[in-house]
Design an enzyme around this catalytic site. Structure first.
Site, PDB file in Angstrom:
ATOM      1  N   GLU A 199      10.538   1.946  10.168  1.00 15.39           N
ATOM      2  CA  GLU A 199      11.682   3.096   9.301  1.00 15.39           C
ATOM      3  C   GLU A 199      11.101   4.498   9.614  1.00 15.39           C
ATOM      4  O   GLU A 199      10.366   4.693   8.784  1.00 15.39           O
ATOM      5  CB  GLU A 199      11.688   2.692   7.700  1.00 15.39           C
ATOM      6  CG  GLU A 199      12.576   1.577   7.929  1.00 15.39           C
ATOM      7  CD  GLU A 199      14.028   1.708   7.877  1.00 15.39           C
ATOM      8  OE1 GLU A 199      15.082   2.419   8.623  1.00 15.39           O
ATOM      9  OE2 GLU A 199      15.053   0.672   7.618  1.00 15.39           O
ATOM     10  N   LEU A 200      11.057   4.880  10.742  1.00 20.62           N
ATOM     11  CA  LEU A 200      10.356   6.088  11.154  1.00 20.62           C
ATOM     12  C   LEU A 200      11.215   7.698  10.884  1.00 20.62           C
ATOM     13  O   LEU A 200      12.312   8.127  10.255  1.00 20.62           O
ATOM     14  CB  LEU A 200      10.356   6.079  12.426  1.00 20.62           C
ATOM     15  CG  LEU A 200       9.029   4.755  12.886  1.00 20.62           C
ATOM     16  CD1 LEU A 200       8.884   4.324  14.351  1.00 20.62           C
ATOM     17  CD2 LEU A 200       7.668   4.106  11.830  1.00 20.62           C
ATOM     18  N   LYS A 220       0.908  -1.320  -0.115  1.00 20.28           N
ATOM     19  CA  LYS A 220       0.478   0.226  -0.022  1.00 20.28           C
ATOM     20  C   LYS A 220       0.748   1.582  -0.604  1.00 20.28           C
ATOM     21  O   LYS A 220       1.239   1.211   0.870  1.00 20.28           O
ATOM     22  CB  LYS A 220      -0.693  -0.118   1.315  1.00 20.28           C
ATOM     23  CG  LYS A 220      -2.118   1.034   1.367  1.00 20.28           C
ATOM     24  CD  LYS A 220      -2.482   1.870   2.540  1.00 20.28           C
ATOM     25  CE  LYS A 220      -1.598   3.176   2.683  1.00 20.28           C
ATOM     26  NZ  LYS A 220      -2.083   4.076   1.881  1.00 20.28           N
ATOM     27  N   GLY A 274       8.040   5.202   7.674  1.00 21.14           N
ATOM     28  CA  GLY A 274       6.436   6.877   7.801  1.00 21.14           C
ATOM     29  C   GLY A 274       6.901   6.901   9.154  1.00 21.14           C
ATOM     30  O   GLY A 274       7.966   7.174   9.521  1.00 21.14           O
ATOM     31  N   SER A 275       6.036   8.374   9.286  1.00 18.94           N
ATOM     32  CA  SER A 275       5.746   8.629  11.188  1.00 18.94           C
ATOM     33  C   SER A 275       5.851   7.566  12.051  1.00 18.94           C
ATOM     34  O   SER A 275       5.000   6.777  11.934  1.00 18.94           O
ATOM     35  CB  SER A 275       5.640   9.852  10.863  1.00 18.94           C
ATOM     36  OG  SER A 275       3.583   9.322  10.808  1.00 18.94           O
ATOM     37  N   CYS A 295      13.412  11.682   5.741  1.00 17.10           N
ATOM     38  CA  CYS A 295      14.036  11.133   7.406  1.00 17.10           C
ATOM     39  C   CYS A 295      15.466  11.660   7.147  1.00 17.10           C
ATOM     40  O   CYS A 295      15.498  11.464   8.923  1.00 17.10           O
ATOM     41  CB  CYS A 295      13.335   9.774   7.203  1.00 17.10           C
ATOM     42  SG  CYS A 295      14.112   8.904   6.086  1.00 17.10           S
ATOM     43  N   GLU A 337      10.080  16.132  14.189  1.00 13.70           N
ATOM     44  CA  GLU A 337      10.480  16.423  12.767  1.00 13.70           C
ATOM     45  C   GLU A 337      10.560  17.761  12.508  1.00 13.70           C
ATOM     46  O   GLU A 337       8.466  17.574  11.987  1.00 13.70           O
ATOM     47  CB  GLU A 337      10.072  14.793  11.941  1.00 13.70           C
ATOM     48  CG  GLU A 337      10.613  14.827  10.833  1.00 13.70           C
ATOM     49  CD  GLU A 337      10.197  13.078  10.265  1.00 13.70           C
ATOM     50  OE1 GLU A 337       9.592  12.496  11.404  1.00 13.70           O
ATOM     51  OE2 GLU A 337      11.779  13.091   9.701  1.00 13.70           O
TER      52      GLU A 337
HETATM   53  P1  NAP Z   1       2.896   8.609   7.071  1.00 16.56           P
HETATM   54  O1  NAP Z   1       1.767   9.246   7.074  1.00 16.56           O
HETATM   55  O2  NAP Z   1       3.317   8.059   8.409  1.00 16.56           O
HETATM   56  O3  NAP Z   1       2.011   7.400   6.486  1.00 16.56           O
HETATM   57  C1  NAP Z   1       3.417   6.463   5.735  1.00 16.56           C
HETATM   58  C2  NAP Z   1       1.880   5.542   5.033  1.00 16.56           C
HETATM   59  O4  NAP Z   1       1.868   5.045   6.393  1.00 16.56           O
HETATM   60  C3  NAP Z   1       1.207   5.872   4.153  1.00 16.56           C
HETATM   61  O5  NAP Z   1       1.266   4.548   3.108  1.00 16.56           O
HETATM   62  C4  NAP Z   1       0.021   5.574   5.152  1.00 16.56           C
HETATM   63  O6  NAP Z   1      -1.005   5.790   4.092  1.00 16.56           O
HETATM   64  C5  NAP Z   1      -0.039   4.709   6.262  1.00 16.56           C
HETATM   65  N1  NAP Z   1      -0.024   4.844   7.045  1.00 16.56           N
HETATM   66  C6  NAP Z   1      -1.518   6.009   7.604  1.00 16.56           C
HETATM   67  N2  NAP Z   1      -2.227   5.588   8.671  1.00 16.56           N
HETATM   68  C7  NAP Z   1      -2.019   4.296   8.989  1.00 16.56           C
HETATM   69  C8  NAP Z   1      -2.559   3.625   9.599  1.00 16.56           C
HETATM   70  N3  NAP Z   1      -3.189   3.696  10.901  1.00 16.56           N
HETATM   71  N4  NAP Z   1      -2.018   2.059   9.472  1.00 16.56           N
HETATM   72  C9  NAP Z   1      -1.203   2.030   8.401  1.00 16.56           C
HETATM   73  N5  NAP Z   1      -0.748   2.242   7.710  1.00 16.56           N
HETATM   74  C10 NAP Z   1      -1.258   3.904   7.970  1.00 16.56           C
HETATM   75  O7  NAP Z   1       4.170   8.922   6.604  1.00 16.56           O
HETATM   76  P2  NAP Z   1       4.393  10.195   5.674  1.00 16.56           P
HETATM   77  O8  NAP Z   1       3.784  11.816   5.866  1.00 16.56           O
HETATM   78  O9  NAP Z   1       3.913   9.391   4.472  1.00 16.56           O
HETATM   79  O10 NAP Z   1       6.181   9.998   5.211  1.00 16.56           O
HETATM   80  C11 NAP Z   1       6.914  11.127   6.499  1.00 16.56           C
HETATM   81  C12 NAP Z   1       6.878  10.388   6.986  1.00 16.56           C
HETATM   82  O11 NAP Z   1       7.993   9.011   6.328  1.00 16.56           O
HETATM   83  C13 NAP Z   1       8.016  11.191   7.892  1.00 16.56           C
HETATM   84  O12 NAP Z   1       7.896  10.973   9.226  1.00 16.56           O
HETATM   85  C14 NAP Z   1       9.473  10.817   7.574  1.00 16.56           C
HETATM   86  O13 NAP Z   1      10.992  10.458   8.535  1.00 16.56           O
HETATM   87  C15 NAP Z   1       8.807   9.267   7.555  1.00 16.56           C
HETATM   88  N6  NAP Z   1      10.079   8.527   6.495  1.00 16.56           N
HETATM   89  C16 NAP Z   1      10.848   7.596   7.339  1.00 16.56           C
HETATM   90  C17 NAP Z   1      12.315   7.086   6.616  1.00 16.56           C
HETATM   91  C18 NAP Z   1      13.215   6.316   6.954  1.00 16.56           C
HETATM   92  O14 NAP Z   1      13.586   5.301   5.823  1.00 16.56           O
HETATM   93  N7  NAP Z   1      13.487   6.038   8.395  1.00 16.56           N
HETATM   94  C19 NAP Z   1      12.722   7.292   4.774  1.00 16.56           C
HETATM   95  C20 NAP Z   1      11.109   8.118   4.373  1.00 16.56           C
HETATM   96  C21 NAP Z   1      10.390   8.624   5.147  1.00 16.56           C
HETATM   97  P3  NAP Z   1      -2.178   7.723   3.489  1.00 16.56           P
HETATM   98  O15 NAP Z   1      -1.309   7.929   2.557  1.00 16.56           O
HETATM   99  O16 NAP Z   1      -2.719   7.145   2.788  1.00 16.56           O
HETATM  100  O17 NAP Z   1      -2.057   8.204   4.543  1.00 16.56           O
END
Ligand code: NAP
Length: 481
Positions: free
Chosen positions: A256-257, A183, A236-237, A290, A384
């Site tokens: 990976e947050l 997804k 993700g976050s 990130c 962040e």
């Molecule tokens: P996000 O809001 O956490 O979303 C990430 C993914 O999770 C999306 O596909 C989202 O779907 C899905 N999601 C949301 N709520 C969920 C739930 N309750 N259950 C399952 N899946 C769910 O993150 P983002 O804004 O896309 O990305 C930014 C974040 O990613 C930042 O915090 C960044 O640091 C982190 N990141 C970390 C790394 C690493 O390798 N450490 C790399 C890149 C990014 P929807 O899009 O439909 O909401």
């Protein structure tokens, strides 16, 4: 000019493409810079997710029979096709994410590497013999362990690297022999569709990859809670990571947050080398990485020079249309995100930080911003920001600087510029992060390194070799001779 539509396909479920239709909800994908709709995709229902998981289940024995050299060849072929389609993929990334085209091209090059490294790892999955007779109870036994696929992988990805972060989940899963239900982020699903097509054209058995779209709170949660999915690989976050951990139960999980990544510039730092790296690390793809440089700690003797030089360098960045070859900083993913970051900047100014540059906003485009005199208590350093914003603070001693880096809920990567090898080793020993870059910024990463964090930055590691370990499980075999 009419909006450029880049969506030709839909959801990939059980080997077939499900196109948008009036009977289904649909997801509009918008160009964050122009606001134009660039694609429409169908939203998955619970029944679609069920079908995707059933297809993945059928793929388990299919992938199980596919020899390592074939899995490797599919990954290598995918790498070649991504390379050949480079410009088209880069454009798709830019149109849906707003990432400057030069960064999108860089991402495509990295995805080629990710698939190539995974192709290599597919050939190296092995175990060991166990010296059974090291214990009396092992006499007369021959034992060995081997690695077997963990099962179906549920992959959930963020918006900021629509190709390479999908690659970091799908490629090692195929190397390991695991089917995937993917997804992608709702803001950036189109690149994943194209990658799905490329994988099928490269010979991946049809049911091995299923791609579904829809909100995290629905489709994402159905994947996370599904009893037939063995492993969740999430990027993700941190708040979403926590929610997933609560629901995943006994599944294997990789997280990976986020981060508030820091750089230390010690008094003897080579600033000629360090400052251009800080500018790139802080402002590439509008700071939405990130491991973006968010906090800079500069020794008090060089602090004024660092602030001034950084502002001068950031002023030269070209801001605007991400499709232009010379754009350095494009829009953020959404106007609401840019407004949030702007509010954090103003809050920091209210708390005593000085805005030396930026802070203005036009729609989703936030001007590159440099704050000086910031501290770890301010949101711009504590949380962040995920925006083109860098905050600088001075320090007196190297120990104090290491303390400032560690004074964070996150721990992904950190950078330390020093010419003193003793201090470099102190930083390596004392910084509580997943990766340390000596004489570089935390943003540095090659795709085969172990990558991941500690504390709120996550659990487990990516990088094909390490992801394959997390997507396989150990099976022990004992022969009673
Ligand atoms: P996000 O809001 O956490 O979303 C990430 C993914 O999770 C999306 O596909 C989202 O779907 C899905 N999601 C949301 N709520 C969920 C739930 N309750 N259950 C399952 N899946 C769910 O993150 P983002 O804004 O896309 O990305 C930014 C974040 O990613 C930042 O915090 C960044 O640091 C982190 N990141 C970390 C790394 C690493 O390798 N450490 C790399 C890149 C990014 P929807 O899009 O439909 O909401």
């Amino acid at each position: 000019m009419a909006a450029e539509s880049i969506n030709k396909k839909g959801m990939l479920v059980a080997g077939g493409w499900v196109l948008p239709s009036p009977s289904r909800k649909s997801l509009e994908v918008k160009n964050p810079y122009s606001g134009e709709v660039v694609g429409v995709l169908p939203v998955a229902t619970a029944a679609d997710v069920e079908e995707a998981v059933s297809a993945a289940e059928r793929a388990l024995p299919v992938l199980g029979k596919l020899p390592a050299h074939r899995r490797s060849a599919i990954l290598e072929e995918t790498a070649k096709r991504i390379e050949a389609l480079g410009e088209e993929l880069a454009r798709t990334i830019t149109l849906e994410s707003g990432k400057p085209i030069k960064d999108a091209r860089g991402e495509v090059g990295r995805a080629v590497q990710t698939f190539r490294f995974a192709a290599g790892e597919a050939l190296r999955i092995h175990g060991e013999t166990v010296p059974m007779d090291a214990h009396k109870a092992g006499e007369g036994r021959f034992g060995f362990w081997m690695r077997v696929p963990v099962g179906i992988v549920g992959a959930i990805t963020p918006f900021n690297f629509p190709l390479n972060l999908v690659a970091h989940k799908v490629a090692p899963a195929i190397a390991a022999g695991c089917p995937v239900v993917l997804k992608p982020a709702s803001q950036t699903p189109l690149t994943a569709v194209r990658l799905g097509e490329i994988l099928l054209e490269s010979g991946l058995p049809e049911v091995a990859l299923n791609i579904v779209f829809g909100g995290g709170g629905t489709v994402g949660e159905w994947i996370v809670g599904h009893p037939k999915i063995a492993k969740i690989s999430f990027t993700g976050s941190p708040p979403v990571g926590r929610r997933i951990l609560e629901r995943a139960g006994l599944k294997r999980v990789t997280m990976e947050l986020g981060s508030s990544s820091a750089v230390v510039l010690d008094e003897d730092a080579d600033l000629e080398k360090a400052l251009p790296r800080c500018v790139l690390g802080g402002f590439a793809q509008a700071g939405q990485s990130c491991v973006s440089v968010q906090r800079i700690f500069a020794h008090e003797r060089i602090y004024a020079r660092v602030c001034e030089s950084l502002v001068r360098a950031v002023e030269r960045l070209r801001v605007g249309d991400p499709l232009r070859d010379d754009t350095d900083v494009g829009p953020m993913i959404a106007e609401a995100e840019a407004a949030r970051a702007q509010a954090w900047i103003e809050e920091a100014v209210g708390q005593g930080a000085e805005k030396r540059l930026g802070g203005t906003r036009e729609g989703a485009v936030l001007a590159p911003t440099v704050l000086v005199g910031a501290n770890n208590g301010m949101k711009v350093m504590k949380h962040e920001i995920f925006a083109p914003v860098v905050a600088i603070a001075p320090f007196k001693t190297f120990d104090e600087a290491l303390g400032l880096v560690n004074d964070s809920i996150y721990g992904l990567q950190a950078g330390v510029f020093t010419r003193d090898v003793g201090k470099a080793f102190r930083a390596i020993r004392e910084l509580n992060v997943g990766g340390i870059m000596i004489n570089d910024v935390p943003t540095y990463r090659v795709d085969h390194q172990p990558y991941g964090g500690v504390k709120e930055s996550g659990l487990g590691r990516e990088g094909p070799r390490f992801a394959v370990e997390e997507m396989t499980t150990i099976k022990m075999v004992v022969f009673n001779l």
